[in-house]
Design a protein around this motif. Structure first.
Motif, PDB file in Angstrom:
ATOM      1  N   MET A   1      -3.888  -0.718   3.463  1.00 50.00           N
ATOM      2  CA  MET A   1      -2.881  -1.503   4.164  1.00 50.00           C
ATOM      3  C   MET A   1      -2.183  -0.579   5.146  1.00 50.00           C
ATOM      4  N   THR A   2      -1.918  -1.079   6.300  1.00 48.27           N
ATOM      5  CA  THR A   2      -1.247  -0.263   7.302  1.00 48.27           C
ATOM      6  C   THR A   2       0.188  -0.015   6.893  1.00 48.27           C
ATOM      7  N   GLY A   3       0.724   1.110   7.367  1.00 51.00           N
ATOM      8  CA  GLY A   3       2.108   1.431   7.076  1.00 51.00           C
ATOM      9  C   GLY A   3       3.052   0.363   7.573  1.00 51.00           C
ATOM     10  N   ASN A   4       2.759  -0.224   8.725  1.00 53.10           N
ATOM     11  CA  ASN A   4       3.602  -1.270   9.284  1.00 53.10           C
ATOM     12  C   ASN A   4       3.648  -2.484   8.356  1.00 53.10           C
ATOM     13  N   ALA A   5       2.496  -2.907   7.846  1.00 50.42           N
ATOM     14  CA  ALA A   5       2.452  -4.050   6.940  1.00 50.42           C
ATOM     15  C   ALA A   5       3.176  -3.718   5.634  1.00 50.42           C
ATOM     16  N   THR A   6       2.998  -2.513   5.137  1.00 50.89           N
ATOM     17  CA  THR A   6       3.684  -2.100   3.912  1.00 50.89           C
ATOM     18  C   THR A   6       5.187  -2.154   4.100  1.00 50.89           C
ATOM     19  N   ASN A   7       5.658  -1.606   5.200  1.00 50.35           N
ATOM     20  CA  ASN A   7       7.089  -1.611   5.502  1.00 50.35           C
ATOM     21  C   ASN A   7       7.626  -3.038   5.586  1.00 50.35           C
ATOM     22  N   LEU A   8       6.888  -3.905   6.247  1.00 52.00           N
ATOM     23  CA  LEU A   8       7.315  -5.299   6.373  1.00 52.00           C
ATOM     24  C   LEU A   8       7.347  -6.009   5.022  1.00 52.00           C
ATOM     25  N   LEU A   9       6.351  -5.726   4.162  1.00 49.08           N
ATOM     26  CA  LEU A   9       6.351  -6.314   2.826  1.00 49.08           C
ATOM     27  C   LEU A   9       7.589  -5.887   2.036  1.00 49.08           C
ATOM     28  N   ILE A  10       7.904  -4.616   2.101  1.00 47.59           N
ATOM     29  CA  ILE A  10       9.085  -4.095   1.395  1.00 47.59           C
ATOM     30  C   ILE A  10      10.351  -4.746   1.931  1.00 47.59           C
ATOM     31  N   ARG A  11      10.453  -4.837   3.247  1.00 45.53           N
ATOM     32  CA  ARG A  11      11.638  -5.465   3.842  1.00 45.53           C
ATOM     33  C   ARG A  11      11.766  -6.928   3.427  1.00 45.53           C
ATOM     34  N   TRP A  12      10.639  -7.649   3.416  1.00 41.94           N
ATOM     35  CA  TRP A  12      10.669  -9.058   3.030  1.00 41.94           C
ATOM     36  C   TRP A  12      11.100  -9.198   1.571  1.00 41.94           C
ATOM     37  N   GLN A  13      10.540  -8.350   0.702  1.00 41.49           N
ATOM     38  CA  GLN A  13      10.894  -8.421  -0.709  1.00 41.49           C
ATOM     39  C   GLN A  13      12.360  -8.077  -0.945  1.00 41.49           C
ATOM     40  N   ASN A  14      12.961  -7.359  -0.022  1.00 44.62           N
ATOM     41  CA  ASN A  14      14.381  -7.035  -0.122  1.00 44.62           C
ATOM     42  C   ASN A  14      15.257  -8.082   0.568  1.00 44.62           C
ATOM     43  N   GLY A  15      14.650  -9.223   0.929  1.00 49.66           N
ATOM     44  CA  GLY A  15      15.432 -10.333   1.449  1.00 49.66           C
ATOM     45  C   GLY A  15      15.440 -10.502   2.954  1.00 49.66           C
ATOM     46  N   ASP A  16      14.703  -9.699   3.678  1.00 47.61           N
ATOM     47  CA  ASP A  16      14.667  -9.787   5.135  1.00 47.61           C
ATOM     48  C   ASP A  16      13.636 -10.846   5.553  1.00 47.61           C
ATOM     49  N   GLN A  17      14.104 -12.065   5.854  1.00 46.64           N
ATOM     50  CA  GLN A  17      13.203 -13.156   6.231  1.00 46.64           C
ATOM     51  C   GLN A  17      12.503 -12.898   7.564  1.00 46.64           C
ATOM     52  N   GLN A  18      13.139 -12.143   8.454  1.00 52.45           N
ATOM     53  CA  GLN A  18      12.503 -11.823   9.726  1.00 52.45           C
ATOM     54  C   GLN A  18      11.266 -10.947   9.498  1.00 52.45           C
ATOM     55  N   ALA A  19      11.293 -10.128   8.461  1.00 51.50           N
ATOM     56  CA  ALA A  19      10.139  -9.285   8.146  1.00 51.50           C
ATOM     57  C   ALA A  19       8.923 -10.136   7.808  1.00 51.50           C
ATOM     58  N   LEU A  20       9.141 -11.275   7.124  1.00 48.67           N
ATOM     59  CA  LEU A  20       8.030 -12.177   6.818  1.00 48.67           C
ATOM     60  C   LEU A  20       7.421 -12.730   8.097  1.00 48.67           C
ATOM     61  N   GLU A  21       8.262 -13.100   9.041  1.00 48.27           N
ATOM     62  CA  GLU A  21       7.750 -13.603  10.317  1.00 48.27           C
ATOM     63  C   GLU A  21       6.928 -12.533  11.035  1.00 48.27           C
ATOM     64  N   LEU A  22       7.431 -11.302  11.041  1.00 58.14           N
ATOM     65  CA  LEU A  22       6.707 -10.203  11.679  1.00 58.14           C
ATOM     66  C   LEU A  22       5.402  -9.905  10.950  1.00 58.14           C
ATOM     67  N   LEU A  23       5.451  -9.964   9.634  1.00 58.86           N
ATOM     68  CA  LEU A  23       4.255  -9.734   8.831  1.00 58.86           C
ATOM     69  C   LEU A  23       3.205 -10.808   9.115  1.00 58.86           C
ATOM     70  N   THR A  24       3.652 -12.033   9.201  1.00 58.06           N
ATOM     71  CA  THR A  24       2.730 -13.133   9.481  1.00 58.06           C
ATOM     72  C   THR A  24       2.115 -12.989  10.868  1.00 58.06           C
ATOM     73  N   GLU A  25       2.923 -12.587  11.847  1.00 59.23           N
ATOM     74  CA  GLU A  25       2.376 -12.346  13.192  1.00 59.23           C
ATOM     75  C   GLU A  25       1.308 -11.257  13.136  1.00 59.23           C
ATOM     76  N   LEU A  26       1.589 -10.217  12.355  1.00 56.26           N
ATOM     77  CA  LEU A  26       0.651  -9.107  12.225  1.00 56.26           C
ATOM     78  C   LEU A  26      -0.662  -9.560  11.577  1.00 56.26           C
ATOM     79  N   LEU A  27      -0.558 -10.504  10.629  1.00 60.22           N
ATOM     80  CA  LEU A  27      -1.725 -10.937   9.863  1.00 60.22           C
ATOM     81  C   LEU A  27      -2.205 -12.339  10.242  1.00 60.22           C
ATOM     82  N   TYR A  28      -1.702 -12.868  11.369  1.00 59.23           N
ATOM     83  CA  TYR A  28      -1.992 -14.236  11.781  1.00 59.23           C
ATOM     84  C   TYR A  28      -3.494 -14.513  11.848  1.00 59.23           C
ATOM     85  N   THR A  29      -4.241 -13.633  12.451  1.00 57.68           N
ATOM     86  CA  THR A  29      -5.679 -13.851  12.616  1.00 57.68           C
ATOM     87  C   THR A  29      -6.366 -13.963  11.265  1.00 57.68           C
TER      88      THR A  29
END
Length: 173
Positions: A1-29
């Protein structure tokens, strides 16, 4: 897993809903590919399209608060699971509507079993497998519906690749 995706997962799990949106954009394809995979198993004239299925799943993903994600593969597997459940719910709704229409038109001899029962049958089998062995059911979900490799499924569940292979073989039986 890329560091960016890992960071976004951690942020989302800590309550950052914007991180989920960014993660989804990253993994959209990849998510859209999973949606196409699920719809590829459905009838050709299905009323849901891959993009719509993905967007409904995304809304449900945003509502998840207490998920312990272990990896990018685990995130994709959860997305896949949500998509499968959306298709099951969609099939149940359509089947209920068809039954209601058939009975109100007094066409009780109409065969409504073929169009939606495939996904419902698969869901029933997955539920039965879960009652027999929860880990085998989870592995089947990750491997067959989530599109994870043996290695990714092993990482997600914290077991060895050999155990994944053995458990999948038992689940198939």
């Amino acid at each position: 897993m890329t560091g960016n995706a890992t960071n976004l997962l951690i942020r989302w799990q800590n309550g950052d809903q914007q991180a989920l949106e960014l993660l989804t954009e990253l993994l959209y394809t990849q998510l859209k590919s999973i949606a196409r995979y699920h719809l590829g198993k459905e009838r050709h004239d299905h009323t849901l399209q891959a993009t719509e299925l993905l967007h409904i799943a995304f809304e449900k993903l945003m509502g998840l608060d207490d998920v312990d994600l272990k990896s990018k593969a685990h995130f994709l597997a959860i997305g896949s699971n949500i998509m499968r459940r959306i298709l099951v719910d969609h099939a149940r709704t359509k089947l209920t509507q068809k039954r209601h229409t058939a009975s109100s038109n007094l066409k009780n001899n109409v065969d409504i079993s073929g169009e939606y029962t495939n996904i419902l049958h698969i869901d029933q089998l997955m539920t039965q497998l879960g009652e027999i062995d929860e880990r085998q059911s989870k592995l089947a979900e990750l491997f067959y519906f989530g599109g994870l490799s043996h290695e990714e499924a092993a990482e997600t569940l914290g077991i060895s690749v050999r155990t994944v292979q053995r458990e999948l073989q038992m689940a198939r039986a």
